[in-house]
Enzyme design. Structure first.
Site, mmCIF file in Angstrom:
data_model
loop_
_atom_site.group_PDB
_atom_site.id
_atom_site.type_symbol
_atom_site.label_atom_id
_atom_site.label_comp_id
_atom_site.label_asym_id
_atom_site.label_seq_id
_atom_site.Cartn_x
_atom_site.Cartn_y
_atom_site.Cartn_z
ATOM 1 N N SER A 26 0.850 -1.191 0.000
ATOM 2 C CA SER A 26 0.000 0.000 0.000
ATOM 3 C C SER A 26 0.886 1.242 0.000
ATOM 4 O O SER A 26 2.107 1.139 0.081
ATOM 5 C CB SER A 26 -0.888 0.016 1.241
ATOM 6 O OG SER A 26 -0.080 0.289 2.371
ATOM 7 N N LYS A 27 0.230 2.379 -0.042
ATOM 8 C CA LYS A 27 0.972 3.651 -0.072
ATOM 9 C C LYS A 27 1.956 3.747 1.094
ATOM 10 O O LYS A 27 2.985 4.391 1.013
ATOM 11 C CB LYS A 27 -0.002 4.820 -0.005
ATOM 12 C CG LYS A 27 -0.710 5.055 -1.308
ATOM 13 C CD LYS A 27 -1.092 6.535 -1.435
ATOM 14 C CE LYS A 27 -1.893 6.757 -2.692
ATOM 15 N NZ LYS A 27 -3.333 6.646 -2.477
#
Ligand code: GLU
Length: 471
Positions: free
Chosen positions: A238-239
């Protein structure tokens, strides 16, 4: 052309990231391997979250990765009438029904189910009613009430779910817009999609979509649900784990071939092969060897592949030209190259590029190394005094008279001259390297001197003794 048709169907609600790019790559490779078609569809049924910016990002990054699609991009929202027609057809066939529940009723239904410890699903209260109040309604699919639903997934094997876990999903909302679940099946069918490869976060959707195929009597495409990419800490990528957008890899100086190779190895393998170029990938990617366990993203592996492909490009004339183009023109997170490059600068730059690529792992580091060679004088030319300064002054006229200006001849001369001065070759090379490149480490000194040419070599030496402004 074979009858194989794959597709990539991103929702333009965000940028193209590593996970979605891998899905696109696998579908692309599968189609190219079998000489089939790879189609692209933008699933913008969620109009509120879909943006043109995301669509542009997805398309431009797919192009950059070299994942070209066949035919025009299909825009899902433009097919709304067709989706509505299918919903109507299902209604007419008695396989779907109108549900007039208000949002309040649905909320109450949900709360009640939760209070009783049950899964909050729609209780099908309109499934068998025949009255049609003059009120807003949605169209729901009549899903099987009992039994087991199963399908064969090429990655997951036989997957099953109890019918009671799937409620009668909405096909058409009360404003007449189709849900993703309806649109995806209608579009895949109409586009003739034969194989679907996508993330396993869509596995449950697979069962729901299967119900639509069955209700319509349509052939179900082959399904392959691949595990999502995890980061090296084991969590879903994820980010939080830094760069996940393809665009950022691009500006960080990655080559598309390195990204594709890196992604290919996340969830697919061919023995222990790590470096697999595009042609080889097309030849090998036949849909088998997709892994059932989650792939771990390793940035160092991507970097090392990137270094490999940077060097690969220097091996052919076309490759070198494309590397030169990218290092100069790509929108990199690196210092800017001079706006105007003289022919001489291009010539010097291209000839030095292969030597610089030996140590580079990204276009950014390559550009940083290249910049000192693109102007006659170094921007912050070092000034040498004392012994080193004297050494340069003596060498200047000697080098000026040296002929031919080849690596062998220069090296032979410098070695002999060092001997006559009773100093080591290194003692000569070190100050020379510094004034010619501005850096203590560089590719072979004589290669640099040849690439710079005699005039610029001498000019840079001159500038580093008396620090006179560059002419
Ligand atoms: N639009 C979906 C997504 O972006 C993909 C749908 C599919 O592949 O079936 O996640």
């Amino acid at each position: 052309m074979s009858g194989i048709v794959t597709r990539f169907a991103p929702s333009p609600t965000g940028i193209l990231h590593l996970g979605s790019a891998r899905t696109a790559l696998f579908n692309w490779l599968y189609a190219r391997h079998y000489g089939g078609q790879f189609l692209l569809r933008l699933e913008d049924t969620d109009q509120a979250r879909s943006t043109q910016e995301s669509a542009d990002n997805i398309l431009s990054n797919l192009k950059w990765l070299g994942l070209d699609w066949d035919g025009d991009v299909v825009i899902q929202s433009q097919r709304q009438k067709r989706h509505q027609a299918i919903a109507q057809q299902l209604l007419d066939m008695g396989k779907a029904y109108r549900c007039y529940c208000t949002p309040e009723e649905l909320t109450a239904m949900k709360e009640e189910a939760l209070a009783r410890g049950l899964h909050p699903t729609y209780d099908r209260r309109w499934r068998d009613r025949t009255d049609q109040p003059n009120a807003p309604f949605v169209i729901r699919l009549k899903a099987p009430l009992s039994g087991e639903m199963a399908f064969h997934d090429t990655v997951q094997g036989l997957v099953k779910v109890d019918a009671e876990h799937l409620d009668d999903m909405i096909l058409l909302r009360s404003d007449g817009t189709p849900t993703y679940m309806l649109a995806v099946v209608v579009d895949d069918h109409d586009m003739g999609v034969t194989h679907i490869i996508r993330g396993d976060d869509h596995l449950t959707n697979g069962f729901r979509q299967m119900n639509v195929y069955t209700a319509m009597g349509w052939a179900v495409p082959s399904m392959s649900h691949i595990p999502l990419i995890h980061s090296d800490d084991g969590a879903k990528l994820s980010k939080r784990h830094g760069a996940i957008g393809i665009e950022q890899y691009r500006t960080d100086g990655f080559l598309p071939e390195a990204i594709c190779n890196g992604l290919l190895r996340l969830g697919w393998s061919h023995g222990n092969d790590e470096r697999i170029d595009q042609a080889q990938a097309i030849a090998w990617f036949d849909g088998t060897s997709l892994s059932k366990s989650a792939a771990r993203f390793d940035c160092d592996k991507f970097l090392s592949l990137n270094g490999h492909y940077l060097r690969q490009r220097t091996l052919s004339h076309e490759g070198l030209e494309s590397l030169w183009h990218d290092v100069i023109h790509e929108p990199l997170n690196a210092a800017a190259v001079p706006d105007i490059l003289s022919d001489a600068a291009c010539c010097i730059g291209k000839s030095i590029l292969p030597a610089l690529a030996v140590r580079a792992t990204s276009l950014c580091s390559l550009r940083t190394q290249l910049i000192p060679y693109l102007t006659p004088c170094l921007e912050n030319a070092p000034v040498l005094s004392g012994d080193d300064g004297r050494l340069l002054s003596v060498l200047i006229p000697l080098l000026h008279g040296l002929s031919p200006w080849t690596a062998d001849c220069i090296e032979e001369f410098l070695r002999q001259w060092a001997k006559t001065q009773s100093i080591s070759f290194g003692a000569v090379a070190k100050p020379l390297r510094l004034v010619l490149t501005g850096q203590p480490i560089s590719p072979s000194l004589t290669d640099i001197m040849v690439a710079l040419g005699k005039e610029i070599t001498v000019l840079r030496m001159q500038n580093s003794i008396d620090a006179s402004p560059c002419a």
